[in-house]
Motif scaffolding. Structure first.
Motif, mmCIF file in Angstrom:
data_model
loop_
_atom_site.group_PDB
_atom_site.id
_atom_site.type_symbol
_atom_site.label_atom_id
_atom_site.label_comp_id
_atom_site.label_asym_id
_atom_site.label_seq_id
_atom_site.Cartn_x
_atom_site.Cartn_y
_atom_site.Cartn_z
ATOM 1 N N ILE A 1 -8.393 6.981 -1.446
ATOM 2 C CA ILE A 1 -9.329 5.961 -1.933
ATOM 3 C C ILE A 1 -8.707 4.565 -1.872
ATOM 4 C CG2 ILE A 1 -10.789 5.219 -3.845
ATOM 5 C CD1 ILE A 1 -11.597 7.869 -2.483
ATOM 6 N N GLN A 2 -7.604 4.355 -2.570
ATOM 7 C CA GLN A 2 -6.914 3.071 -2.480
ATOM 8 C C GLN A 2 -6.246 2.951 -1.101
ATOM 9 O OE1 GLN A 2 -7.114 0.571 -4.663
ATOM 10 N NE2 GLN A 2 -8.453 1.860 -5.939
ATOM 11 N N PRO A 3 -6.039 1.723 -0.600
ATOM 12 C CA PRO A 3 -5.431 1.568 0.725
ATOM 13 C C PRO A 3 -4.153 2.383 0.865
ATOM 14 C CG PRO A 3 -6.188 -0.560 -0.096
ATOM 15 C CD PRO A 3 -6.352 0.419 -1.227
ATOM 16 N N THR A 4 -4.119 3.256 1.866
ATOM 17 C CA THR A 4 -2.998 4.180 2.057
ATOM 18 C C THR A 4 -2.658 4.249 3.536
ATOM 19 O OG1 THR A 4 -3.754 5.522 0.179
ATOM 20 C CG2 THR A 4 -2.159 6.525 1.693
ATOM 21 N N TYR A 5 -1.371 4.090 3.869
ATOM 22 C CA TYR A 5 -0.910 4.255 5.237
ATOM 23 C C TYR A 5 -0.531 5.711 5.454
ATOM 24 C CZ TYR A 5 -0.387 -0.844 5.677
ATOM 25 O OH TYR A 5 -0.593 -2.194 5.730
ATOM 26 N N ILE A 6 -1.134 6.335 6.466
ATOM 27 C CA ILE A 6 -0.675 7.635 6.950
ATOM 28 C C ILE A 6 0.188 7.347 8.171
ATOM 29 C CG2 ILE A 6 -1.345 9.882 7.864
ATOM 30 C CD1 ILE A 6 -2.016 9.485 4.916
ATOM 31 N N THR A 7 1.448 7.791 8.132
ATOM 32 C CA THR A 7 2.422 7.377 9.143
ATOM 33 C C THR A 7 2.992 8.575 9.893
ATOM 34 O OG1 THR A 7 4.351 7.540 7.675
ATOM 35 C CG2 THR A 7 3.076 5.482 7.588
ATOM 36 N N ASP A 8 3.696 8.244 10.987
ATOM 37 C CA ASP A 8 4.545 9.199 11.707
ATOM 38 C C ASP A 8 3.756 10.428 12.161
ATOM 39 O OD1 ASP A 8 6.410 7.336 11.052
ATOM 40 O OD2 ASP A 8 7.345 8.513 9.457
ATOM 41 N N TYR A 9 2.918 10.218 13.157
ATOM 42 C CA TYR A 9 2.032 11.263 13.675
ATOM 43 C C TYR A 9 2.760 12.138 14.692
ATOM 44 C CZ TYR A 9 -2.155 9.140 11.615
ATOM 45 O OH TYR A 9 -3.094 8.668 10.746
ATOM 46 N N PRO A 10 2.317 13.391 14.849
ATOM 47 C CA PRO A 10 2.857 14.237 15.922
ATOM 48 C C PRO A 10 2.613 13.575 17.281
ATOM 49 C CG PRO A 10 1.589 15.540 14.355
ATOM 50 C CD PRO A 10 1.340 14.111 13.999
ATOM 51 N N VAL B 1 5.723 10.139 16.505
ATOM 52 C CA VAL B 1 5.633 8.788 17.064
ATOM 53 C C VAL B 1 5.529 7.778 15.938
ATOM 54 C CG1 VAL B 1 4.582 9.511 19.239
ATOM 55 C CG2 VAL B 1 3.117 8.965 17.286
ATOM 56 N N GLU B 2 5.810 6.515 16.260
ATOM 57 C CA GLU B 2 5.742 5.443 15.277
ATOM 58 C C GLU B 2 4.316 4.896 15.236
ATOM 59 O OE1 GLU B 2 10.358 4.060 15.072
ATOM 60 O OE2 GLU B 2 8.863 2.590 15.694
ATOM 61 N N GLY C 1 -2.291 18.583 18.822
ATOM 62 C CA GLY C 1 -2.631 17.344 18.135
ATOM 63 C C GLY C 1 -4.021 17.367 17.528
ATOM 64 N N LYS C 2 -4.991 17.869 18.276
ATOM 65 C CA LYS C 2 -6.368 17.926 17.776
ATOM 66 C C LYS C 2 -6.472 18.864 16.580
ATOM 67 C CE LYS C 2 -9.646 15.542 19.978
ATOM 68 N NZ LYS C 2 -10.536 16.222 20.916
ATOM 69 N N LEU C 3 -5.746 19.962 16.601
ATOM 70 C CA LEU C 3 -5.801 20.922 15.496
ATOM 71 C C LEU C 3 -5.249 20.298 14.209
ATOM 72 C CD1 LEU C 3 -4.632 24.101 17.445
ATOM 73 C CD2 LEU C 3 -6.947 23.631 16.623
ATOM 74 N N ILE C 4 -4.129 19.572 14.337
ATOM 75 C CA ILE C 4 -3.570 18.895 13.160
ATOM 76 C C ILE C 4 -4.562 17.854 12.636
ATOM 77 C CG2 ILE C 4 -1.730 17.331 12.393
ATOM 78 C CD1 ILE C 4 0.129 18.783 14.376
ATOM 79 N N ASP C 5 -5.195 17.137 13.558
ATOM 80 C CA ASP C 5 -6.160 16.114 13.167
ATOM 81 C C ASP C 5 -7.346 16.726 12.436
ATOM 82 O OD1 ASP C 5 -7.015 13.439 13.050
ATOM 83 O OD2 ASP C 5 -8.343 13.741 14.759
ATOM 84 N N TYR D 1 0.832 -1.195 0.000
ATOM 85 C CA TYR D 1 0.000 0.000 0.000
ATOM 86 C C TYR D 1 0.877 1.259 0.000
ATOM 87 C CZ TYR D 1 -3.527 -3.352 1.747
ATOM 88 O OH TYR D 1 -4.359 -4.423 1.917
ATOM 89 N N GLU D 2 0.329 2.348 -0.527
ATOM 90 C CA GLU D 2 1.038 3.632 -0.515
ATOM 91 C C GLU D 2 1.250 4.091 0.924
ATOM 92 O OE1 GLU D 2 0.663 8.235 -2.233
ATOM 93 O OE2 GLU D 2 -1.027 6.836 -2.440
ATOM 94 N N LYS D 3 2.357 4.803 1.162
ATOM 95 C CA LYS D 3 2.677 5.330 2.488
ATOM 96 C C LYS D 3 2.941 6.830 2.384
ATOM 97 C CE LYS D 3 4.906 1.011 3.933
ATOM 98 N NZ LYS D 3 4.738 0.329 2.623
ATOM 99 N N LEU D 4 2.311 7.599 3.277
ATOM 100 C CA LEU D 4 2.518 9.037 3.379
ATOM 101 C C LEU D 4 2.596 9.401 4.855
ATOM 102 C CD1 LEU D 4 -0.077 10.590 0.867
ATOM 103 C CD2 LEU D 4 2.406 10.803 0.711
ATOM 104 N N SER D 5 3.548 10.265 5.225
ATOM 105 C CA SER D 5 3.547 10.734 6.611
ATOM 106 C C SER D 5 2.387 11.720 6.801
ATOM 107 C CB SER D 5 4.870 11.426 6.945
ATOM 108 O OG SER D 5 4.916 12.710 6.339
ATOM 109 N N MET D 6 1.980 11.907 8.067
ATOM 110 C CA MET D 6 0.887 12.838 8.357
ATOM 111 C C MET D 6 1.207 14.229 7.800
ATOM 112 S SD MET D 6 -1.946 13.884 9.764
ATOM 113 C CE MET D 6 -2.565 12.685 10.919
ATOM 114 N N TYR D 7 2.405 14.742 8.062
ATOM 115 C CA TYR D 7 2.764 16.072 7.575
ATOM 116 C C TYR D 7 2.805 16.113 6.045
ATOM 117 C CZ TYR D 7 4.137 17.409 12.338
ATOM 118 O OH TYR D 7 4.143 17.706 13.673
ATOM 119 N N ASP D 8 3.376 15.075 5.427
ATOM 120 C CA ASP D 8 3.470 15.063 3.965
ATOM 121 C C ASP D 8 2.094 14.986 3.307
ATOM 122 O OD1 ASP D 8 6.195 15.241 4.038
ATOM 123 O OD2 ASP D 8 6.567 13.097 3.718
#
Length: 573
Positions: free
Chosen positions: A383-392, A409-410, A367-371, A324-331
């Motif tokens: 749409i397609q399965p995507t991992y959002i990674t590396d959260y504040p 965090v991981e 954290g809530k504001l970023i969310d 699956y595609e991977k994107l960090s939260m910030y990216d």
């Protein structure tokens, strides 16, 4: 006030009494052992007719065609429908023909359960049918089923389609709309295939408390109650995470649980206050390992339901085969808004939310504001399965700090078709760091954040005894089933979704009608005509009511004096 009975309900109750008067128990206690089912017969009779010469089958009567001394009916069991053929002299071989002439033709109705014994044959038109030799009444239905008319080409008329009625009366919905059963059959396949996958890895299924003294494991508002004997508050669990981690401390290498969670929050097309989740924790693993495991597991689930890993969801074909595609939260925020929030403080995030027209409130921390930004601007694009990674770090009090990136965090969340269906961490096992994180949650709670986590001293004590490196995962089963069955609302995949209180239809007392001049003997007739209150009667047309009263008197063969037209007109004054 009392609950009104319709004309059909009254007639069915009268039939019930007549069955008893004939010595027939309409609700027998004895077991009725079936040896055949509708789908089995229709699928296999042509190939092995000799195996269906002594069948015992049971189900609801769904249609009837009475033709003198012989009749056809359609019986519906748990697998589908099959035609049955009844001949008077076959089920009544002696002189007494009551079972056919009176019971079957007059006292049984659509929706009644019967059991039959006989043999399978082909009619002159080539339809597989059961020729009935014996018939027994198994259950008399007192409410009529909705009439759903089906044409030969599959066209449905007068369907039981109102969503609120379908969800509130699922027992009726699945009876007259049996096609919806496949959703719940597939739901069972989803859960069973996941369970089989985990069992094959050697991980153990466990059970943890639903009533908890501390609500923890997620950021959510709990349902609160009180235990009288212990004189203490308790909460319905919002997550089972902290108890499952205690079991990792206890020395289990892998534990998982399918269970109900409860969150006292809003309801919409993807949220129900009671929902099913699966959480799993595996020792000596991290969130990178968990990504690969999730891909393999979900591909297994998709194949169990559909035979292939590709699932049609609305207008999209979702491919559950990894990677699956991977994107960090910030990216991900940068990709879909063009804004880099990685270095912003709380004030900067509030200003960004204002510029993006995202509503926030003073209780929300960083954290809530970023969310909120992510939810409003990113989620629907995934749409397609995507991992959002590396959260504040502020967003995830229970995850381990990132091994190379400060302030993160991981953690990953898996998004499919614009919705989150899985959440995983490299679990935080440093008890000192964990206590500090929960203390920060207490500060947010003090600011009014009713979803902030509570302090759980026993969980912290467990961590102090030592928890090995662990990866944990939670999957929302209801949302996963929505994807696997191509449903757009969570209510469609729950047998009994939460509903607002039902508005009861009540009728006025006889005295209320008598007070406006209606003679007592005519009150039940007005109720049968649908006038449950004086207000409903007065809203009617006086001339039509007068004419309908005459028709009902004739139809019901009532030996009571007809009111004059003047009397009826006086009711409406």
């Amino acid at each position: 006030m009392s609950i009104a009975l319709s004309e059909q309900e009254i007639i069915r109750r009268e039939s019930l009494q007549q069955l008893r008067a004939l010595g027939i128990n309409p609700y027998p206690a004895e077991a009725f052992d079936v040896n055949a089912w509708a789908r089995d017969i229709t699928d296999n009779f042509n190939n092995k007719p000799e195996e269906y010469q002594n069948v015992v089958i049971a189900g609801r009567i769904m249609t009837r065609r009475i033709m003198g001394s012989a009749s056809f009916a359609e019986l519906q069991d748990s697998t589908g429908r099959i035609q049955i053929y009844l001949k008077r002299d076959d089920i009544c071989p002696d002189e007494d023909k009551t079972l056919y002439n009176t019971v079957f033709k007059k006292l049984l109705d659509i929706g009644d359960y019967i059991g039959v014994k006989g043999y399978v044959f082909l009619t002159q038109t080539g339809e597989i049918s059961v020729h009935v030799r014996e018939l027994i009444v198994l259950s008399k239905s007192l409410k009529p089923l909705p009439v759903v008319k089906r044409e030969d080409d599959g066209t449905i008329h007068d369907g039981f389609t109102d969503p609120e009625l379908r969800y509130r009366q699922r027992y009726v919905d699945l009876t007259v709309n049996p096609g919806y059963k496949q959703i719940f059959i597939n739901r069972s396949k989803v859960i069973n295939s996941m369970r089989s996958y985990f069992n094959a890895q050697g991980w153990m299924e466990v059970e943890t408390p639903i009533l908890q003294p501390v609500h923890g494991g997620a950021a959510a508002r709990p349902f609160a109650t009180h235990h009288n004997t212990l004189d203490m508050p308790l909460f319905l669990r919002i997550a089972n995470e902290l108890y499952l981690k205690r079991l990792i401390v206890a020395g289990f290498d892998g534990v998982f649980e399918f269970g109900k969670m409860f969150r006292n929050e809003g309801m919409d097309r993807t949220h129900n206050p009671e929902f099913t989740a699966m959480e799993i924790y595996v020792a000596y693993k991290d969130y990178i390992w968990m990504m690969a495991m999730v891909e393999e597991c979900l591909e297994t689930v998709a194949k169990a339901v559909h035979g292939i890993p590709v699932v049609q969801v609305g207008q999209h074909e979702i491919n559950f085969a990894g990677p699956y595609e991977k994107l960090s939260m910030y990216d991900s925020i940068l990709k879909y808004t063009g804004i880099d929030v990685s270095a912003m403080d709380e004030a900067g995030l509030r200003e960004t939310c204002k510029e993006l027209n995202i509503e926030v409130n003073p209780t929300m921390g960083k954290g809530k504001l970023i969310d909120e930004i992510f939810s409003a601007k990113v989620e629907h694009n995934l749409i397609q399965p995507t991992y959002i990674t590396d959260y504040p770090i502020e967003m995830t009090p229970l995850a381990k700090k990132h091994r190379t990136k400060d302030g993160l965090v991981e953690r990953f969340e898996l998004f499919v078709n614009g919705k989150e269906i899985a959440n995983a961490y490299s679990e935080l096992n440093d008890p000192i760091d964990q206590r500090e994180r929960l203390e920060e949650q207490l500060i947010l709670a003090g600011r009014g954040d009713d979803e902030a986590m509570a302090m759980d001293d026993d969980f912290l004590r467990a961590l102090e005894y030592g928890m090995p490196p662990t990866s944990g995962l939670g999957i929302g089963i209801d949302r996963l089933v929505m994807l696997m069955t191509n449903q757009s609302t969570i209510q469609e995949v729950l047998f009994f979704p939460q509903m607002r209180p039902e508005k009861k239809v009540k009728v006025a007392t006889a005295d209320d009608f008598i007070n406006i001049g209606v003679r007592a003997e005519w009150v039940p007739v007005l109720n049968k005509m649908g006038f449950n209150t004086v207000e409903e009667l007065k809203a009617g047309n006086p001339n039509k009511v007068f004419n309908d009263l005459g028709g009902m008197r004739k139809k019901l063969k009532l030996d009571i004096t007809m009111p004059t037209k003047e009397e009826v007109m006086a009711w409406f004054e």
